[in-house]
Design an enzyme around this catalytic site. Structure first.
Site, PDB file in Angstrom:
ATOM      1  CD  GLU A   9      -2.313   2.632  -3.908  1.00  0.00           C
ATOM      2  OE1 GLU A   9      -2.849   4.078  -3.990  1.00  0.00           O
ATOM      3  OE2 GLU A   9      -2.828   1.860  -2.890  1.00  0.00           O
ATOM      4  CG  HIS A  10      -0.205   6.076  -0.882  1.00  0.00           C
ATOM      5  ND1 HIS A  10      -0.728   7.150  -0.356  1.00  0.00           N
ATOM      6  CD2 HIS A  10      -1.284   5.055  -0.830  1.00  0.00           C
ATOM      7  CE1 HIS A  10      -1.948   6.811  -0.113  1.00  0.00           C
ATOM      8  NE2 HIS A  10      -2.222   5.447  -0.030  1.00  0.00           N
ATOM      9  CG  HIS A  16      -1.842   0.792   1.210  1.00  0.00           C
ATOM     10  ND1 HIS A  16      -2.808   1.329   2.371  1.00  0.00           N
ATOM     11  CD2 HIS A  16      -2.336   2.167   0.455  1.00  0.00           C
ATOM     12  CE1 HIS A  16      -3.550   2.429   2.136  1.00  0.00           C
ATOM     13  NE2 HIS A  16      -3.329   2.826   0.878  1.00  0.00           N
ATOM     14  CD  GLU A  64      -5.567   4.912   2.799  1.00  0.00           C
ATOM     15  OE1 GLU A  64      -6.235   4.344   2.129  1.00  0.00           O
ATOM     16  OE2 GLU A  64      -4.455   5.202   2.247  1.00  0.00           O
ATOM     17  CD  GLU A 111       2.623   9.930  -0.049  1.00  0.00           C
ATOM     18  OE1 GLU A 111       1.406   9.456   0.153  1.00  0.00           O
ATOM     19  OE2 GLU A 111       2.515  11.163  -0.206  1.00  0.00           O
TER      20      GLU A 111
END
Length: 977
Positions: A69-70, A66, A166, A144
């Site tokens: 991905e950012h 994840h 998040e 991130e």
């Protein structure tokens, strides 16, 4: 085109054929040098789609996939700006631009209708995944992912990071916690037993070195899946992809296979926890779950059959398992989860708001119902309705604002990721639906129940229990852990954290160079379409009733919408409109039980739904219209049947069954609570707007916090209030479903109009005409400035106000300001520097404006950012290129491709608001002509709406208490019933 593709030396054609179901030419290719897998779906769709995906099974729950991905979207070799993703978002005509992390894959999709723009998007995304700046700049990982934060050696040590916050937000939703625990419970030994998004408890264990190693291993052409869809010169794109990227790599053996969980020898029982507030009740707050692993996603027939079973057993109103559990009082809300986007799909039955003591009865009831279904056979009508429902959705292929090609491409991965020769398995489904219809009489579905649910030892029975103050205790444990860790640090190590914090801040504040920014390809204003999308309206009159017709090609589907004006609904009844909307179609009618009604609707139509809308008059902003709309979609030959069913629903619904009403209210409350937990930004923004906006205040009554409070009170005092509830619902139908309130809205091609006038006349003849009286609702908005506390770990912070009330006219340039704020100032201040997952803003034609943050670790700090926004805008340094970017981004939001149904709704909206095409075109002209000076001048609009000083926050109770003096009122979002 076919010969061109076959002639490409760099690719081997594995398969090519006509995909008749999708009116497309399908190709399966392999890149010869690297082995990259390629799928093409070529057709006449102008909304082109590209993605590159990688199989990325994590080995732990640090969220590496994840975070990566950012991070890869934060600059690359050929596009060395700090955030190419944002440069594209604010300066391209994309119809989709994002990236997604799944349990076993990561996908980077883009879409656009503009050829030049599409090529730019493909180029930037390929560069991002193969040559990201993460190897040169460690601060990307820290921003991130996660980092220790301390601005002074005397400060408390904390952890921050976009993905970290998040996932704190994601872990705050009980429903999300349950879903995650279900998958983990069934697959404890493989990647599905881990959290690919990242568990906040484990994210800080991820090192920069392991982060880079993950990219190096998995982000290679040999492990890639490349997809192209739409009307394009595919050979040109394939050549570009090979020459610019794939050919630079050698083949690599990448071990990314998703492991297979060894089936359990016997079912397992587990207990997990989730957090509630300190004084929340733990009674009737447990989730009971029954979960089974069902085959693999490469079973083509089972893939859709599971959807059908889910409908019949649990999803439809009155479904067998669902109704049996509700009748026994096991859970106030019973629902199911079907996950078939992984190699080993699973099916779950979940009873929410239950008690741990009911677990044995929960399991026994499921077994009892399923055994009876197998021995006596499933309801054939329910099976027909279910298959028709899913087949209609498949044929209609209406995914709203999401490009059709994107959704098909993502579905292709459900098979392609596990078999490189089978990308078309599930997106080519007409034959499968024919097989399933033929299987109804063979006992196939009953055999599935016996094999995969009753006799299947690969199952878990899990309860997820509430724990009071668990979030506070975890926060305290983290605080103590960080405090203890800080005490172990030497002065030099503390100073190093301070220095790294400052260095990260400096990096975040440092602007990309002009040269770097100019590497991002950009369209020009001349590339923008000058004309606004027009309405397609033909107004007819049928005995005094307006029939609004939209002559649009719909591929044989009619979209029929009965629009009822709520102008006469009295104040005392208006909050019950939200309940009526939810109750219609869920109770018995004159000719059907509610279960039979649902099946009847899905047997003959593509669905019937109810919505409530508000329409502000474009010429007099103090006037507005509130409507209750009954919408149907059906094949032309079934349109009159759809009308007949709509009439059955609105005129013969039976509200006297108070047991059923209680079930519906409990389910609505449960679903609303789940939405409010996951979408706190929506709760905060509509609440803040309701302090001054008439339309927001009305919407809030029907679908916001007052509606939720009404549900809480009704359920708490149901015996005392049920008679009044029944009467209110009956009265509402008398006030609403009247000839003088009706407008008929119809979207379809002219060839289908025959008989519509007669159908409208027949409907009108049966509507209510009895005398009604009462003063209609007129809200009196008042500033409340509230905070609503939850057990969540993050905040949603909103400031709102109105600029037209201060004498400022609406202008199309505000759409440019929205892009600038969302992808520049708010993005940099609230997300990049503040660590929030997201931030949004809006400036509406009625003068309402707002800022809101999403999954935000901060509160007062975010409000301070909002306070400084106007000054930033008024003094911002911009060049023509940057303003053009913002304009392109604004046009992109305006020009999202519309389906036939959304074209009809768009045209209806124009009619009901009285918004002329002249005004729409004027706003577009203003948008396209926006200048640097004009943008700076819009700072006064922000000052104007901020003057209202309307603040609403939803979030962590402890964080809110720390800033209690900012609010006029503080309370728990979910009260203890």
């Amino acid at each position: 085109m076919k010969q061109q593709i076959e002639a490409l030396d760099a690719y081997q054609v594995i398969e090519k054929r006509k995909i008749s179901d999708l009116n497309s030419e399908g190709y399966i290719l392999k890149h010869k040098k690297t082995g990259a897998a390629v799928t093409l779906l070529l057709n006449d769709d102008e909304n082109k789609v590209f993605y590159i995906g990688f199989r990325t099974p994590p080995k732990d729950s640090t969220g590496v996939a994840h975070i990566l991905e950012h991070s890869v979207l934060c600059g690359s070799k050929n596009f060395p700006v700090k955030d190419p993703f944002i440069e594209l978002a604010k300066g391209s005509l994309n119809t989709f631009l994002n990236a997604m992390t799944y349990p076993d894959k990561t996908v980077y999709p883009v879409a656009s209708c503009n050829d030049k723009d599409f090529k730019n998007l493909v180029h930037v995304y390929l560069d991002a995944v193969f040559y990201p700046n993460i190897y040169q700049e460690e601060k990307i990982f820290r921003q991130e992912g996660w980092h220790y934060e301390m601005e002074d050696v005397e400060d408390e040590l904390s952890i921050n990071g976009v993905v970290y916050n998040e996932m704190k937000g994601a872990f705050s939703s009980p429903d999300d916690v349950v879903e995650r625990e279900i998958m983990n419970s069934l697959y404890p030994d493989i990647t599905y037993g881990l959290e690919s998004g990242g568990d906040p408890d484990f994210i800080p264990e991820l090192s920069y070195e392991d982060f880079l190693a993950f990219h190096k291993k998995y982000y290679h052409p040999s492990n890639s899946y490349i997809y192209l869809y739409g009307n394009m010169d595919a050979a040109e794109y394939l050549t570009f992809i090979d020459e610019q990227y794939l050919s630079a790599f050698d083949a690599l053996k990448v071990n990314s296979l998703v492991g297979v969980q060894t089936p359990f020898a016997a079912p397992k029982e587990l207990v997990k926890e989730y957090s509630v507030m300190e004084d929340d009740s733990i009674s009737e707050n447990t989730y009971l779950t029954y979960n089974v692993s069902m085959g693999t996603s490469l079973d083509k027939k089972l893939y859709i059959a599971m959807d059908v079973l889910d409908y019949v057993l649990c999803s439809a109103p009155g479904a067998l398992v669902k109704q049996a559990l509700i009748d026994k009082g096991i859970g106030r809300d019973v629902y199911s989860t079907l996950e078939n986007g992984i190699y080993q799909p699973y099916f779950s039955v979940i009873a929410k708001n239950a008690n741990s003591s009911q677990k044995e009865e929960f399991v026994a009831t499921i077994h009892e119902v399923l055994k009876k279904a197998v021995s006596e056979g499933l309801d054939k009508k329910a099976l027909v309705a279910a298959i028709n429902y899913f087949e209609f959705r498949y044929r209609e292929a209406d995914f709203g604002s999401y490009p059709k090609g994107l959704m098909l491409g993502l579905e292709a991965l459900d098979s392609w990721l596990y078999d490189e020769k089978a990308p078309f398995m599930h997106i080519e489904a007409n034959e499968t639906y024919r097989e399933l219809k033929a299987s109804i009489a063979t006992g196939y579905f009953e055999e599935l129940i016996q094999k995969y649910i009753l006799d299947n030892p690969h199952k878990t029975i899990m309860e997820v229990k509430p724990v009071q103050g668990l979030t506070s205790r975890k926060d305290k444990a983290l605080y103590d852990k960080l405090k203890a860790y800080k005490e172990t640090l030497s002065p030099q190590e503390k100073q190093e954290i301070v220095d790294k914090t400052a260095a990260l801040r400096a990096y975040q504040e440092e602007e990309s160079t002009k040269e770097a920014l100019e590497t991002i390809p950009l369209l020009t204003r001349e590339d923008m379409k000058k004309e606004a999308a027009g309405y397609i309206n033909e107004v007819q009159n049928v005995d005094g009733t307006t029939v609004l017709i939209h002559d649009i090609f719909t591929n044989g589907i009619s979209y029929l919408n009965l629009v009822f004006d709520l102008k006469d609904v009295p104040a005392g009844l208006l909050p019950y409109v939200g309940i009526l909307k939810a109750v219609l179609m869920m109770v018995d009618t004159e000719h059907f039980s509610y279960g039979e009604l649902f099946n009847e609707v899905n047997t003959h139509t593509g669905g019937i739904k109810t919505v409530v809308n508000t329409y502000t008059n474009a010429d007099d902003l103090k006037k507005y219209k509130v409507t209750l709309e009954i919408r149907s979609k059906a094949l032309y030959e079934k349109r009159d049947k759809a009308m007949e069913l709509m009439k059955e629903i609105i005129l013969t619904s039976r509200f006297e069954d108070t047991k059923r009403l209680y079930e519906i209210l409990a389910e609505i409350k449960s679903r609303m609570q789940a939405v409010m937990t996951g979408a706190g930004h929506s709760v905060a923004s509509i609440r803040a707007l309701s302090y001054f906006s008439l339309t927001a205040a009305v919407s809030e009554q029907i679908s916001g916090i007052p509606q939720y409070r009404l549900l809480e009170d009704l359920l708490k005092e149901f015996e005392e209030r049920k008679a009044v509830l029944v009467q209110n619902l009956k009265d509402l139908t008398q006030y609403i479903f009247r000839p003088e309130n009706l407008l008929v809205d119809y979207t379809a091609a002219k060839e289908s109009y025959g008989g519509l006038e007669t159908a409208v006349k027949n409907l009108k003849a049966d509507l209510y005409t009895g005398k009604v009286s009462g003063e209609s609702f007129r809200p009196d908005p008042v500033r409340k400035n509230e905070a609503f506390m939850t057990a969540g770990q993050v905040q949603y912070v909103c400031r709102a106000g109105n600029f037209i009330d201060k004498g400022l006219p609406y202008t199309g340039a505000l759409k440019v300001l929205k892009v600038m704020m969302g992808y520049d100032y708010l993005w940099n201040q609230v997300r990049v520097k503040g660590g929030a997952y997201g931030c949004m803003c809006g400036f509406y034609r009625n003068g309402d404006g707002y800022f809101v943050s999403y999954r935000d670790p901060n509160l007062k700090k975010t409000v301070d950012v909002y306070e400084q926004a106007a000054e930033y805008i008024e003094n911002v340094k911009l060049d023509e290129r940057t303003v053009t970017q913002f304009i392109i981004g604004a046009v992109s939001e305006l020009d999202t491709p519309m389906t036939p149904a959304t074209k009809g709704i768009y045209s209806l909206g124009g009619y009901l608001t009285g918004l002329s095409m002249e005004k729409v075109q004027k706003e577009r002209d203003e948008l396209l002509a926006t200048t640097i000076d004009e943008l700076r001048g819009l700072g006064r609009y922000i000052r104007a709406f901020m003057e209202n000083e309307c603040l609403c926050v939803v979030g962590n109770g402890e964080k809110i208490k720390e800033s209690e003096d900012m609010f006029m009122h503080v309370e728990q979002l979910f009260r203890n019933n």
